[in-house]
Scaffold this motif. Structure first.
Motif, PDB file in Angstrom:
ATOM      1  N   LEU A 195      47.688  37.190  40.584  1.00 16.79           N
ATOM      2  CA  LEU A 195      46.922  36.475  39.801  1.00 16.79           C
ATOM      3  C   LEU A 195      45.424  36.814  39.933  1.00 16.79           C
ATOM      4  CD1 LEU A 195      48.857  33.001  39.202  1.00 16.79           C
ATOM      5  CD2 LEU A 195      49.207  35.300  38.077  1.00 16.79           C
ATOM      6  N   ALA A 196      45.146  38.284  40.357  1.00 16.32           N
ATOM      7  CA  ALA A 196      43.912  38.285  40.801  1.00 16.32           C
ATOM      8  C   ALA A 196      42.776  38.359  39.598  1.00 16.32           C
ATOM      9  CB  ALA A 196      43.713  40.031  40.899  1.00 16.32           C
ATOM     10  N   LEU A 197      43.210  38.457  38.384  1.00 17.36           N
ATOM     11  CA  LEU A 197      42.300  38.133  36.942  1.00 17.36           C
ATOM     12  C   LEU A 197      41.984  36.730  36.914  1.00 17.36           C
ATOM     13  CD1 LEU A 197      43.824  40.404  34.378  1.00 17.36           C
ATOM     14  CD2 LEU A 197      41.762  40.761  35.703  1.00 17.36           C
ATOM     15  N   GLU A 198      42.844  35.704  37.178  1.00 17.21           N
ATOM     16  CA  GLU A 198      42.760  34.423  37.062  1.00 17.21           C
ATOM     17  C   GLU A 198      41.598  33.910  38.161  1.00 17.21           C
ATOM     18  OE1 GLU A 198      45.712  30.898  36.955  1.00 17.21           O
ATOM     19  OE2 GLU A 198      44.965  31.114  39.155  1.00 17.21           O
ATOM     20  N   ALA A 199      41.837  34.446  39.399  1.00 19.09           N
ATOM     21  CA  ALA A 199      40.935  34.110  40.433  1.00 19.09           C
ATOM     22  C   ALA A 199      39.350  34.589  40.130  1.00 19.09           C
ATOM     23  CB  ALA A 199      41.463  34.833  41.890  1.00 19.09           C
ATOM     24  N   ALA A 200      39.264  35.633  39.289  1.00 24.76           N
ATOM     25  CA  ALA A 200      38.184  36.088  38.950  1.00 24.76           C
ATOM     26  C   ALA A 200      37.471  35.437  37.650  1.00 24.76           C
ATOM     27  CB  ALA A 200      37.890  37.669  38.979  1.00 24.76           C
ATOM     28  N   GLY A 201      38.216  34.656  37.296  1.00 27.92           N
ATOM     29  CA  GLY A 201      37.804  33.836  35.955  1.00 27.92           C
ATOM     30  C   GLY A 201      37.921  34.934  34.700  1.00 27.92           C
ATOM     31  N   VAL A 202      38.903  35.676  34.651  1.00 26.85           N
ATOM     32  CA  VAL A 202      39.265  36.557  33.305  1.00 26.85           C
ATOM     33  C   VAL A 202      40.594  36.099  32.963  1.00 26.85           C
ATOM     34  CG1 VAL A 202      39.267  39.027  32.673  1.00 26.85           C
ATOM     35  CG2 VAL A 202      37.815  38.404  34.430  1.00 26.85           C
ATOM     36  N   ILE A 203      40.381  36.009  31.577  1.00 27.16           N
ATOM     37  CA  ILE A 203      41.937  35.822  31.052  1.00 27.16           C
ATOM     38  C   ILE A 203      42.088  36.669  29.955  1.00 27.16           C
ATOM     39  CG2 ILE A 203      43.066  33.912  29.530  1.00 27.16           C
ATOM     40  CD1 ILE A 203      41.457  32.035  30.676  1.00 27.16           C
ATOM     41  N   VAL A 204      43.237  37.390  29.727  1.00 26.02           N
ATOM     42  CA  VAL A 204      43.826  38.378  29.139  1.00 26.02           C
ATOM     43  C   VAL A 204      45.092  38.257  28.132  1.00 26.02           C
ATOM     44  CG1 VAL A 204      44.250  40.735  28.687  1.00 26.02           C
ATOM     45  CG2 VAL A 204      42.681  40.221  30.526  1.00 26.02           C
ATOM     46  N   ARG A 205      44.939  37.687  26.787  1.00 31.33           N
ATOM     47  CA  ARG A 205      45.806  37.109  26.276  1.00 31.33           C
ATOM     48  C   ARG A 205      46.214  37.988  24.979  1.00 31.33           C
ATOM     49  NH1 ARG A 205      44.161  32.189  22.735  1.00 31.33           N
ATOM     50  NH2 ARG A 205      43.729  33.761  21.524  1.00 31.33           N
ATOM     51  N   ILE A 206      47.702  37.840  24.761  1.00 35.12           N
ATOM     52  CA  ILE A 206      48.276  38.608  23.734  1.00 35.12           C
ATOM     53  C   ILE A 206      49.061  37.739  22.944  1.00 35.12           C
ATOM     54  CG2 ILE A 206      49.656  40.432  22.837  1.00 35.12           C
ATOM     55  CD1 ILE A 206      49.312  41.862  25.428  1.00 35.12           C
TER      56      ILE A 206
END
Length: 275
Positions: free
Chosen positions: A85-96
């Motif tokens: 969950l590195a993106l979550e920790a960086a404040g980045v959310i990628v949704r499909i």
């Protein structure tokens, strides 16, 4: 450019964990209190008012509001992240997201975001939105870029037949690369989900703005979110009236430890998105 060739972001990103509430499902004590509206409201495009309930409470609220969940449309929501969950920790959310027979869309979101530091060129683009979310614990600003796609295109990607990076436009990839941790690319991410979401939209007694109900069918603890999205110019009036509207329908929001995206990442087993 930042270290190791990484771009320096224009949005001030804090850890999402700063917004984690202390107890899952803790009901608010007393009447819903309106948090202080941030000074940068005028720099946002929309404001979304939210109330999150347990499934049983949400179904009771839906009946009071005049909504029949039997009429809901079905969505399937996926997220991309690293297994850690590195993106979550960086404040980045990628949704499909697949919207039944209505097509699909992809979103890259930065949350939280500083609207004053956004790239002006991105702000002018169709599909780019700066939104202030009002939940029980306060306001959080996000910046997102969404694009619509054909359902078949998304189906091929979520089944692992095509790389997920192909679902995102060049501007979405640019936004992702600006804020993702160094060395993290879209095609190397893991796929989480899907989470089945039942959604209804309409109006209700005591509220002039459009409403949406979403039942997120998480395995152990489904939740229902009641929300209303308003233009920033109408936000001051809407924010002030929201508690009275909830009182009218006996809707008592609860505090949850995680956001919907955070919960989806935690209840889904990651699998390679491609290859």
């Amino acid at each position: 450019m930042g270290p190791a060739g990484c771009a320096v972001t224009g949005i001030g990103v804090r850890s999402l964990r700063s917004h984690v509430t202390p107890e899952i499902g803790q009901p608010l004590s007393g009447r819903y209190a309106v948090p202080d509206v941030p000074a940068f409201l005028d720099e946002c495009d929309t404001v979304e008012l939210k109330a999150v309930l347990t499934e049983a409470e949400g179904r009771r609220a839906a009946r009071s509001l005049g909504f029949d969940l039997a009429d809901a449309s079905t969505r399937h929501v996926y997220y991309l992240d690293t297994p850690a969950l590195a993106l979550e920790a960086a404040g980045v959310i990628v949704r499909i997201r697949r919207n039944g027979d209505a097509g699909a869309d992809t979103t890259v979101r930065i949350r939280p975001a500083d609207p004053a530091a956004l790239d002006p060129e991105l702000r002018r683009r169709k599909g780019f939105n700066v939104e202030l979310d009002m939940a029980a614990h306060g306001f959080v600003c996000s910046a997102s870029l969404k694009t619509r796609l054909a359902g078949a295109t998304v189906a091929a990607a979520v089944s692992g037949r095509t790389p997920p990076g192909g679902l995102f436009t060049p501007r979405q990839r640019r936004l992702f690369q600006a804020y993702a941790p160094c060395g993290v690319g879209l095609d190397g991410l893991s796929l989480f989900g899907p989470v089945r979401v039942q959604r209804l939209a309409g109006t209700a007694r005591g509220w002039q703005q459009p409403l949406a109900l979403q039942l997120w069918e998480f395995p152990a603890e489904p939740v229902l979110e009641l929300s209303s999205k308003v233009a920033a110019s109408d936000a001051a009036t809407a924010v002030a009236r929201w508690p009275s509207f909830l009182d009218l329908h006996r809707v008592i929001p609860r505090l949850f430890r995680h956001t919907k995206s955070q919960t989806a990442l935690r209840v889904s087993a990651p699998r390679p998105a491609y290859g």
